[in-house]
Design an enzyme around this catalytic site. Structure first.
Site, PDB file in Angstrom:
ATOM      1  N   CYS A 221       0.825  -1.214   0.000  1.00  0.00           N
ATOM      2  CA  CYS A 221       0.000   0.000   0.000  1.00  0.00           C
ATOM      3  C   CYS A 221       0.859   1.264   0.000  1.00  0.00           C
ATOM      4  O   CYS A 221       0.397   2.333  -0.391  1.00  0.00           O
ATOM      5  CB  CYS A 221      -0.922   0.006   1.216  1.00  0.00           C
ATOM      6  SG  CYS A 221      -1.830  -1.535   1.381  1.00  0.00           S
TER       7      CYS A 221
ATOM      8  N   THR B 121     -10.759 -24.154   2.772  1.00  0.00           N
ATOM      9  CA  THR B 121     -11.139 -24.438   1.383  1.00  0.00           C
ATOM     10  C   THR B 121     -11.934 -25.740   1.342  1.00  0.00           C
ATOM     11  O   THR B 121     -12.239 -26.333   2.379  1.00  0.00           O
ATOM     12  CB  THR B 121      -9.895 -24.594   0.492  1.00  0.00           C
ATOM     13  OG1 THR B 121      -9.216 -25.796   0.899  1.00  0.00           O
ATOM     14  CG2 THR B 121      -8.952 -23.400   0.609  1.00  0.00           C
TER      15      THR B 121
ATOM     16  N   ASP C 150      -6.289 -11.723  -1.163  1.00  0.00           N
ATOM     17  CA  ASP C 150      -6.778 -11.376  -2.500  1.00  0.00           C
ATOM     18  C   ASP C 150      -7.172 -12.596  -3.331  1.00  0.00           C
ATOM     19  O   ASP C 150      -7.862 -12.469  -4.341  1.00  0.00           O
ATOM     20  CB  ASP C 150      -5.680 -10.629  -3.279  1.00  0.00           C
ATOM     21  CG  ASP C 150      -5.502  -9.205  -2.802  1.00  0.00           C
ATOM     22  OD1 ASP C 150      -6.161  -8.827  -1.815  1.00  0.00           O
ATOM     23  OD2 ASP C 150      -4.696  -8.475  -3.403  1.00  0.00           O
TER      24      ASP C 150
ATOM     25  N   TYR D 286     -17.057  15.478  20.146  1.00  0.00           N
ATOM     26  CA  TYR D 286     -17.258  16.784  19.531  1.00  0.00           C
ATOM     27  C   TYR D 286     -16.556  17.907  20.283  1.00  0.00           C
ATOM     28  O   TYR D 286     -16.664  18.025  21.498  1.00  0.00           O
ATOM     29  CB  TYR D 286     -18.762  17.124  19.438  1.00  0.00           C
ATOM     30  CG  TYR D 286     -19.008  18.615  19.267  1.00  0.00           C
ATOM     31  CD1 TYR D 286     -18.505  19.286  18.139  1.00  0.00           C
ATOM     32  CD2 TYR D 286     -19.674  19.352  20.237  1.00  0.00           C
ATOM     33  CE1 TYR D 286     -18.674  20.658  18.005  1.00  0.00           C
ATOM     34  CE2 TYR D 286     -19.853  20.727  20.095  1.00  0.00           C
ATOM     35  CZ  TYR D 286     -19.345  21.376  18.985  1.00  0.00           C
ATOM     36  OH  TYR D 286     -19.505  22.716  18.841  1.00  0.00           O
TER      37      TYR D 286
HETATM   38  P1  FAD Z   1      -0.023 -10.214  -1.270  1.00  0.00           P
HETATM   39  O1  FAD Z   1       0.134  -9.266  -0.166  1.00  0.00           O
HETATM   40  O2  FAD Z   1      -0.087  -9.761  -2.639  1.00  0.00           O
HETATM   41  O3  FAD Z   1       0.984 -11.385  -1.074  1.00  0.00           O
HETATM   42  C1  FAD Z   1       0.992 -12.523  -1.884  1.00  0.00           C
HETATM   43  C2  FAD Z   1       2.409 -13.040  -1.973  1.00  0.00           C
HETATM   44  O4  FAD Z   1       2.370 -14.399  -2.358  1.00  0.00           O
HETATM   45  C3  FAD Z   1       3.228 -12.344  -3.056  1.00  0.00           C
HETATM   46  O5  FAD Z   1       4.357 -11.731  -2.477  1.00  0.00           O
HETATM   47  C4  FAD Z   1       3.622 -13.460  -4.021  1.00  0.00           C
HETATM   48  O6  FAD Z   1       4.947 -13.340  -4.501  1.00  0.00           O
HETATM   49  C5  FAD Z   1       3.494 -14.691  -3.166  1.00  0.00           C
HETATM   50  N1  FAD Z   1       3.197 -15.913  -3.933  1.00  0.00           N
HETATM   51  C6  FAD Z   1       2.204 -16.084  -4.837  1.00  0.00           C
HETATM   52  N2  FAD Z   1       2.202 -17.344  -5.308  1.00  0.00           N
HETATM   53  C7  FAD Z   1       3.227 -17.986  -4.702  1.00  0.00           C
HETATM   54  C8  FAD Z   1       3.748 -19.292  -4.792  1.00  0.00           C
HETATM   55  N3  FAD Z   1       3.176 -20.206  -5.587  1.00  0.00           N
HETATM   56  N4  FAD Z   1       4.817 -19.619  -4.053  1.00  0.00           N
HETATM   57  C9  FAD Z   1       5.402 -18.708  -3.214  1.00  0.00           C
HETATM   58  N5  FAD Z   1       4.952 -17.432  -3.099  1.00  0.00           N
HETATM   59  C10 FAD Z   1       3.874 -17.082  -3.825  1.00  0.00           C
HETATM   60  N6  FAD Z   1      -5.143  -2.311   0.133  1.00  0.00           N
HETATM   61  C11 FAD Z   1      -5.710  -1.511   1.041  1.00  0.00           C
HETATM   62  O7  FAD Z   1      -6.554  -1.976   1.824  1.00  0.00           O
HETATM   63  N7  FAD Z   1      -5.373  -0.191   1.117  1.00  0.00           N
HETATM   64  C12 FAD Z   1      -4.452   0.368   0.302  1.00  0.00           C
HETATM   65  O8  FAD Z   1      -4.151   1.558   0.412  1.00  0.00           O
HETATM   66  C13 FAD Z   1      -3.846  -0.453  -0.664  1.00  0.00           C
HETATM   67  N8  FAD Z   1      -2.931   0.059  -1.524  1.00  0.00           N
HETATM   68  C14 FAD Z   1      -2.338  -0.769  -2.432  1.00  0.00           C
HETATM   69  C15 FAD Z   1      -1.406  -0.226  -3.293  1.00  0.00           C
HETATM   70  C16 FAD Z   1      -0.777  -1.027  -4.227  1.00  0.00           C
HETATM   71  C17 FAD Z   1       0.217  -0.423  -5.164  1.00  0.00           C
HETATM   72  C18 FAD Z   1      -1.089  -2.406  -4.281  1.00  0.00           C
HETATM   73  C19 FAD Z   1      -0.419  -3.286  -5.281  1.00  0.00           C
HETATM   74  C20 FAD Z   1      -2.034  -2.953  -3.433  1.00  0.00           C
HETATM   75  C21 FAD Z   1      -2.671  -2.141  -2.507  1.00  0.00           C
HETATM   76  N9  FAD Z   1      -3.633  -2.645  -1.638  1.00  0.00           N
HETATM   77  C22 FAD Z   1      -4.223  -1.821  -0.715  1.00  0.00           C
HETATM   78  C23 FAD Z   1      -4.065  -4.055  -1.712  1.00  0.00           C
HETATM   79  C24 FAD Z   1      -3.346  -4.906  -0.695  1.00  0.00           C
HETATM   80  O9  FAD Z   1      -1.975  -4.706  -0.799  1.00  0.00           O
HETATM   81  C25 FAD Z   1      -3.703  -6.357  -0.927  1.00  0.00           C
HETATM   82  O10 FAD Z   1      -5.088  -6.500  -0.781  1.00  0.00           O
HETATM   83  C26 FAD Z   1      -2.998  -7.292   0.049  1.00  0.00           C
HETATM   84  O11 FAD Z   1      -1.609  -7.162  -0.044  1.00  0.00           O
HETATM   85  C27 FAD Z   1      -3.378  -8.745  -0.248  1.00  0.00           C
HETATM   86  O12 FAD Z   1      -2.706  -9.576   0.615  1.00  0.00           O
HETATM   87  P2  FAD Z   1      -2.389 -11.088   0.215  1.00  0.00           P
HETATM   88  O13 FAD Z   1      -1.647 -11.671   1.358  1.00  0.00           O
HETATM   89  O14 FAD Z   1      -3.617 -11.751  -0.243  1.00  0.00           O
HETATM   90  O15 FAD Z   1      -1.461 -10.996  -1.048  1.00  0.00           O
END
Ligand code: FAD
Length: 557
Positions: A45, A276, A286, A435
């Site tokens: 983020c 799952t 995500d 407030y």
């Molecule tokens: P991620 O944090 O994306 O982590 C997943 C990780 O899994 C990755 O690092 C990937 O490399 C790894 N991976 C995937 N497959 C494999 C595999 N087979 N083997 C090993 N590793 C693997 N959300 C907000 O609520 N507010 C914000 O302001 C906000 N700003 C954002 C700004 C940006 C630029 C981005 C890109 C996202 C933003 N988000 C924000 C969204 C938020 O970052 C995501 O919703 C959150 O990170 C999701 O978490 P996650 O653990 O599901 O996945």
């Protein structure tokens, strides 16, 4: 469930939260986190803000390192390790060490999938040309920064006007770069309703950013003077760089190798405990589809808050707190863009009207208001444009959206919290909030929203909406002062200032609906009460002339 070996795939938001909580709950279990990238637990983020040099030190984005996980949590974090397959029967995963090439397998008692989402890259000509970037990871961010620092970047195109697109655009503008945002839909922030987005659009245009809505990219070419972005409308936009911010797609390939059920929205299906279709495999963040806390329908909300909370909850479920349940997601978000803040929670009107029973217009209602963020008499008060959507039968809050310069996210957070306790508009009217003049008002915007909505439900005032005006035969009564009316008014509206209304009732029709408005809706509410009690069919036009101007400028009424 006795878990001695916990494996976690993905080491950022959901995965890292899960690992840390798991260790706090169980000192003995073997916990391994596989992360195919070079970083764990970093702040995606914050990426746009390091591009814009608000966060000056990249290290500040690293919330935790593999070493910290090892030393503090005794968690084995393996970066550059890609999990390629799951054997659900044998309860093992296949892992590739991306640095050595070694492939090996690891056994688990419980497996947590937190692989996140894949950034969408439009499948068009030239998408892989140099100068076109995702903004998804630290490496993406580094590439963008390097490109800007080593070339004379004066122009940038951002593809997509969701929150990542707007944050990217804002930070490029901060660097003095002329930004054009191309958005396929006909509004920015597609999670909001168009009239709310219209206010953001007007602000962005005023801040010197070029916004092109309803514009689809058909290809990229290398021109003599940088890149050229071709659009479906036939335009060719020359630029020095492109940032892709077109959204993401849940990463489900790995889950599919275990035969795990995938939902209709393309995410991994989980139950209320993030389990799952395989009882030993959990998924968070995500990559998953969960229930909407508002409607109970399947939904996907790719935000950091849900990912972090789900990661923590899964550790609770695995290590002995078996009754922990995820409440569902509401889609509460906030986004800043060049001095304006937009925030929302729950369902937008657009989304709501697709979901039974709310596809029937009589089941829900909305109110608009424009209260100041703190007492109007205290210097610096800024209006908040607030929309509240609620169930017409029982007053339950279904969603809220707000746009303004100050105090926006505070109001949405209050409403979001209230919604989690299934509050009604009457609860908002009664909410006791802090407030003092520099911070709020004795009747806070949240209270006012609840009061206005409660008045509607109780039948104290009937409401009308600008978008229905052209199809109605209504007599439009403007109760603002004559000088305000002279400065601009709705075509055909009749002006009788509120203070003169009781003396001018004979000028009003008794055989037609009278739609009353003022500038924001407060004087017209008083007028509607006068008229209703005097036997007229009066309706207050929610949001007043201020909303009319916003909607008119955006072609929405
Ligand atoms: P991620 O944090 O994306 O982590 C997943 C990780 O899994 C990755 O690092 C990937 O490399 C790894 N991976 C995937 N497959 C494999 C595999 N087979 N083997 C090993 N590793 C693997 N959300 C907000 O609520 N507010 C914000 O302001 C906000 N700003 C954002 C700004 C940006 C630029 C981005 C890109 C996202 C933003 N988000 C924000 C969204 C938020 O970052 C995501 O919703 C959150 O990170 C999701 O978490 P996650 O653990 O599901 O996945």
């Amino acid at each position: 469930m006795s878990v001695k070996r916990l494996l976690i795939v993905g080491g950022v938001a959901g995965g890292a939260s899960c690992a840390a909580r798991a260790r706090r709950l169980d000192e003995e279990a073997r916990i391994v986190v596989f992360e195919r990238g070079p970083f764990v637990s970093y702040a995606n983020c914050g990426l746009p803000y390091h591009v814009g040099r608000i966060i000056t030190d990249e290290n500040d984005l690293l919330v935790a390192t593999p070493e910290l996980f090892r030393d503090r949590f005794n968690v084995d974090v393996r970066i550059y390790h890609n999990v390629t397959a799951i054997d659900a029967k044998a309860r093992t995963v296949a892992v590739q060490d991306l640095q050595s090439g070694r492939i090996y397998s690891e056994a688990y008692d419980a497996l947590v999938l937190a692989p996140g989402a894949e950034p969408l890259r439009p499948p068009v000509r030239g998408i892989d040309l140099a100068g076109i970037f995702n903004l998804w990871t630290i490496l993406d961010m580094r590439r963008i920064i390097e490109w800007i620092q080593t070339r004379k970047v004066a122009r940038a195109v951002v593809l997509g006007a969701g929150f990542i697109g707007l944050e990217a655009a804002e930070n490029l503008v901060r660097l003095g770069i002329a930004v054009t945002i191309l958005e396929m839909q006909d509004q920015v922030m597609p999670a909001m309703d168009p009239e709310m987005a219209a206010m953001i659009q007007a602000h962005l245009a005023g801040a010197g950013l070029t916004l092109r809505l309803g514009e689809k990219v058909t290809g990229f070419d290398q021109g003599p003077d940088g890149l050229v972005v071709a659009t479906a409308s036939g335009d060719a936009i020359a630029t020095d760089m492109v940032i892709l911010a077109a959204g993401g797609r849940p990463r489900t390939e790995l889950a599919k190798t275990a035969g795990i059920a995938i939902g209709s929205r393309g995410g991994i299906l989980v139950d209320g405990q993030m389990r799952t279709s395989d009882p030993s495999i959990f998924a968070v963040g995500d990559a998953v589809e969960v229930k909407s806390a508002v409607t109970g329908a399947d939904t996907a909300v790719p935000l950091a808050g849900p990912a972090n909370r789900q990661g923590r909850l899964v550790a609770d479920v695995i290590f002995g707190r078996g009754d922990a349940r995820f409440r569902g997601v509401q889609g509460t978000f906030v986004c800043g863009a060049l001095g304006l803040t937009a925030a929302a929670t729950g369902l937008s009107e657009k989304a709501l009207t697709l979901i039974p029973p709310y596809d029937a217009r009589q089941r829900w209602e909305k109110v608009y208001l424009h209260p100041d963020h703190h007492a109007g008499y205290y210097p610096g008060a800024k209006p908040i444009f607030l929309k509240l959507i609620f169930d017409r039968n029982d007053g339950r809050i279904l969603g809220a959206q707000a746009v303004g310069e100050q105090g926006v996210e505070k109001r949405i957070d209050v409403i979001a919290t209230a919604m989690q306790f299934r509050a009604t508009v009457a609860d908002l009217a009664q909410a006791e909030l802090c407030y003092a003049p520099p911070y709020g008002s004795a009747k806070d915007p949240v209270n006012l929203a609840g009061m206005i909505a409660a008045n509607v439900i109780e039948g104290l005032v009937a409401q009308a909406h600008w978008e229905d005006l052209s199809a109605s035969r209504a007599f439009v009564l403007d109760v603002r002062d004559p000088e305000e009316f002279a400065g601009g008014h709705v075509p055909g509206a009749v002006n009788i200032a509120l203070n003169n209304l009781r003396d001018r009732l004979d000028a009003l029709p008794r055989d037609r609906d009278i739609w009353v408005h003022c500038f924001v809706g407060q004087r017209s509410y008083v007028a509607a009460r006068i008229l209703t009690q005097r036997g007229f069919n009066a309706k207050n036009i929610s949001g007043g002339f201020r909303l009319y101007l916003i909607m008119k400028a955006a072609g929405l009424c």
